[in-house]
Motif scaffolding. Structure first.
Motif, PDB file in Angstrom:
ATOM      1  N   TYR A  33      -1.744 -24.330   1.768  1.00  0.00           N
ATOM      2  CA  TYR A  33      -2.689 -24.609   2.853  1.00  0.00           C
ATOM      3  C   TYR A  33      -4.095 -24.174   2.478  1.00  0.00           C
ATOM      4  O   TYR A  33      -5.057 -24.925   2.617  1.00  0.00           O
ATOM      5  N   ARG A  40       3.132 -27.484   5.199  1.00  0.00           N
ATOM      6  CA  ARG A  40       3.659 -27.536   6.560  1.00  0.00           C
ATOM      7  C   ARG A  40       3.093 -26.397   7.407  1.00  0.00           C
ATOM      8  O   ARG A  40       3.403 -26.274   8.578  1.00  0.00           O
ATOM      9  N   THR A  42       0.402 -24.345   9.608  1.00  0.00           N
ATOM     10  CA  THR A  42      -0.622 -24.725  10.580  1.00  0.00           C
ATOM     11  C   THR A  42      -1.427 -23.492  10.961  1.00  0.00           C
ATOM     12  O   THR A  42      -0.954 -22.358  10.787  1.00  0.00           O
ATOM     13  N   ARG A  45       0.554 -21.276  13.372  1.00  0.00           N
ATOM     14  CA  ARG A  45       1.602 -20.492  12.720  1.00  0.00           C
ATOM     15  C   ARG A  45       1.006 -19.279  12.019  1.00  0.00           C
ATOM     16  O   ARG A  45       1.564 -18.183  12.075  1.00  0.00           O
ATOM     17  N   ASP A  64      -8.704 -22.511  10.465  1.00  0.00           N
ATOM     18  CA  ASP A  64      -8.124 -23.635  11.195  1.00  0.00           C
ATOM     19  C   ASP A  64      -8.500 -24.943  10.529  1.00  0.00           C
ATOM     20  O   ASP A  64      -9.634 -25.189  10.241  1.00  0.00           O
ATOM     21  N   ASN A  66      -5.563 -27.712  10.664  1.00  0.00           N
ATOM     22  CA  ASN A  66      -4.484 -28.637  11.021  1.00  0.00           C
ATOM     23  C   ASN A  66      -4.120 -28.474  12.484  1.00  0.00           C
ATOM     24  O   ASN A  66      -4.343 -27.432  13.075  1.00  0.00           O
ATOM     25  N   MET A  68      -1.364 -28.159  15.641  1.00  0.00           N
ATOM     26  CA  MET A  68      -0.068 -27.515  15.823  1.00  0.00           C
ATOM     27  C   MET A  68       1.041 -28.554  15.731  1.00  0.00           C
ATOM     28  O   MET A  68       0.930 -29.637  16.278  1.00  0.00           O
ATOM     29  N   ARG A  69       2.100 -28.218  15.021  1.00  0.00           N
ATOM     30  CA  ARG A  69       3.256 -29.090  14.930  1.00  0.00           C
ATOM     31  C   ARG A  69       4.355 -28.531  15.813  1.00  0.00           C
ATOM     32  O   ARG A  69       4.535 -27.333  15.902  1.00  0.00           O
TER      33      ARG A  69
END
Length: 89
Positions: A33, A40, A42, A45, A64, A66, A68-69
């Protein structure tokens, strides 16, 4: 968190079955990231892991970028991590 307070970290041993593997995976995901590669991970997370004192193996600023998934599997393992920390504290 009792485990974190007693040990000063959230370093769950890799041999701790699926939880240890999950912790190791989160560390790899945050590295990707931060490097701008597919991940994956975020921001949300990262924030909640930081909140419990998750020990990242690199001290980089994670910002920051991405959305939120909704990942039930990730949340399940996060809950298992917090339960581990409470149990082994």
């Amino acid at each position: 968190m009792k485990y974190r307070d007693n040990h000063g970290h959230c370093n769950v041993p890799s041999r701790q079955s699926s939880l240890g593997l999950w912790v190791r995976t989160q560390r790899g995901e945050v590295k990707s990231y931060v490097a701008g590669r597919y991940s994956r991970m975020t921001p949300q997370r990262i924030k909640i892991l930081n909140y419990i004192g998750f020990a990242w193996d690199a001290s980089r600023d994670v910002s920051d970028k991405n959305a939120m998934r909704n990942d039930e599997g990730w949340m399940r393992m996060f809950e298992e991590l917090t339960e581990y920390m409470e149990k082994h504290g």
